[in-house]
Design an enzyme around this catalytic site. Structure first.
Site: not given
Length: 589
Positions: A135, A138, A141
């Protein structure tokens, strides 16, 4: 000791000695009660007399009045005045003594000013960032990464033995879904070319198709079981996904100037460590069966049950977090182990930490969850399942691009302006998150966070650059003296006159500088970087007020020397404070 009979910054200790003389109470007991008023007009220090009322059998205002009179009658030379105000004794320092003490302390200590060594002999583990494999890195985080790194910096600065851990989300149900999607709709070339973007596309595709064909979920679960059982094909694909993900993560960490002592995924704890968790819980009578799954009942603690094993025998986040905590204590013997994650995970951490406590581990009390608020955007909260995330790489690019536009407008001839734009743009992103209490949600507003005026990162960085410019202009073109050495040279010898910094503006600057070490300690104790961020804003505002009212380089030598020494102290504290926040301190802007 200086001419006033006080050693550097021991004002609170000296005040405690004075108070002890007149109350006959222990100095240590009195010292911890001494406060710093929010406004220096109320005093530089204050002592509340509430705690003495019972011991001295008098009202707090009466005690304050008597103490102030006694101290005034035999006041030491470093103390300007002792004045009672209601239940408080307010102390006003001799300004010259204060200026001398603060300037000598900060310029002598240099980059170590504020490093009190209180953490020596204590071990802290800080887990932060922890993005999910396959993933994008983004904005969800970004908070943990920025706050976690700042806490990491603070504890190292205070002398703690710190181990920073990046606990990657590299195991679990999502990988069964991703492997299924890749084998059905993906191909190797596209994944190698587009990396995480292609993996995210496949993940979203899985959920779209599973909504129409629920049997895909069963297929995904079968791949998870294969991974747990060591199936070569599933682990080969999984390892490939992990390596592709790390390429993006490392690019982000490099730009954020972040590294870790240990990067380890949840997968590390798969197998025996997690089996040991379930076995220990079972032996202690804590493991119960519920609809085929294994749980720990936490009803007595007003929490839902903690799920340890799924009905198919698969492990969960809880199992892995417990196994990781046990392994970390065995490895690092930590006094504290901090977990910096979003506040939406508070229940999860409360549950598994309670399970660890019930398991009887004496170190369980050292486990602490450090929650923080979300970023607020018009679109609301994000979900990778829908594919609508905001990539941190894109945010960094946008921040730098917008900052470069501002620099081109304000200072088009600046050398290395691309590098400065990187430092200021990324610094602005960090400061925006660190300026408020971590638990508060952060409003994402480009215009506000990139402003060179107001309570922002660029404002603090610009003030640091201003101080550097003043100091640089004071040196000859041939001089190789650095700013730290210059500061020490300015206060050395008889030509330095502290009386010249006793006016309100420079004195306020030095009062804020004096409080800097205490603010670092406060931030460490309550896990709140904003205490440092706001203190830097206060210092920048005070110095700029001084700068606009008082000339520096054009003054006669004694005044010039004193004001340059003040500027050197400001530069040092701003640089140290920005460093603790993980923000660069440009010399020019």
């Amino acid at each position: 000791m200086d001419e006033y009979g006080i050693k550097r910054l021991d004002f609170t200790k000296s005040l405690a000695e004075v108070l002890s003389t007149h109350t006959k109470l222990p100095k240590a007991e009195l010292e911890i009660s001494i406060e710093t008023p929010p406004d220096s007009k109320l005093g530089h220090f204050a002592f509340p007399c509430y705690g003495l009322a019972k011991k001295l059998k008098k009202s707090p205002p009466a005690i304050a009045s008597e103490l102030a009179e006694k101290i005034e009658a035999n006041r030491p030379s470093w103390l300007g005045e002792a004045r009672s105000t209601g239940p408080y004794v307010n102390f006003f320092l001799n300004r010259t003594a204060f200026v001398n003490a603060v300037l000598f302390e900060v310029l002598d200590a240099g980059p170590e000013y504020g490093a009190n060594g209180k953490g020596e002999g204590q071990s802290i583990v800080v887990e932060y960032s922890s993005p999910n494999i396959a993933k994008h890195f983004h904005i969800g985080h970004l908070g943990t990464t920025i706050i976690g790194k700042t806490l990491d910096n603070i504890y190292r600065f205070l002398g703690y033995d710190v181990t920073s851990i990046n606990h990657l989300g590299d195991w679990g149900t999502q990988f069964g879904k991703l492997i299924t999607a890749y084998l059905k709709w993906g191909n190797e070339d596209e994944v190698n070319k587009k990396e995480i973007s292609e993996l995210v596309r496949l993940y979203v595709k899985f959920h779209e198709e599973a909504d129409k064909d629920p049997s895909l979920n069963d297929e995904a679960r079968s791949w998870v079981i294969k991974m747990q059982d060591g199936d070569e094909e599933s682990l080969r694909i999984w390892q490939w996904f992990c390596e592709l993900s790390m390429y993006e993560f490392e690019r982000v960490y490099d730009r954020l100037d972040i590294s870790f002592d240990l990067v380890r995924g949840e997968s590390y704890y798969n197998g025996k460590m997690m089996e040991d968790v379930a076995e220990t819980l079972d032996k202690k009578g804590l493991l119960k069966e519920s609809e085929g799954a294994k749980i720990v009942d936490l009803e007595a603690f007003n929490m839902p049950p903690s799920l340890i094993l799924r009905s198919d025998g698969g492990t969960l986040y809880t199992t892995r977090d417990i196994a990781a905590a046990i392994d970390r204590y065995k490895t690092f013997k930590f006094d504290k182990c901090l977990y910096v994650t979003g506040n939406e995970q508070s229940l999860h951490f409360a549950q598994w930490m309670k399970v660890v406590e019930l398991m009887g581990y004496p170190w369980a009390g050292g486990l602490e969850h450090i929650p923080y608020g979300m970023y607020l955007f018009e679109k609301g909260k994000m979900s990778t399942r829908r594919g609508d995330v905001i990539k941190v790489e894109d945010l960094l690019d946008e921040a730098v691009s917008k900052t470069l536009e501002i620099i081109n407008e304000k200072n088009p001839d600046l050398n290395n302006k691309e590098r400065v734009a990187e430092q200021v743009g990324i610094g602005a992103l960090k400061f925006n998150k660190l300026y408020n209490s971590r638990i508060k949600d952060t409003v994402f507003d480009w215009d506000r966070m990139l402003s060179f005026d107001g309570e922002t990162g660029p404002y603090v960085q610009y003030t640091h650059a201003r101080a550097c410019s003043v100091l640089k202009k004071s040196l000859s073109a041939e001089s190789r003296m650095d700013f730290g050495a210059l500061g020490l040279a300015l206060i050395s010898g008889s030509s330095f006159d502290a009386d010249l910094l006793a006016d309100d503006e420079p004195f306020e600057v030095l009062r804020i500088i004096h409080d800097f070490p205490a603010k670092i300690q406060d931030a460490a104790e309550v896990y709140e970087p904003y205490i440092i961020a706001r203190h830097l804003i206060a210092l920048a505002q005070a110095y700029n007020a001084f700068y606009h009212k008082h000339q520096i380089l054009a003054e006669e030598e004694p005044v010039r020397r004193a004001r340059l020494a003040l500027t050197a102290a400001v530069r040092q504290v701003l640089k140290t404070g920005l460093g603790l926040l993980g923000i660069a301190a440009p010399v020019v802007m």
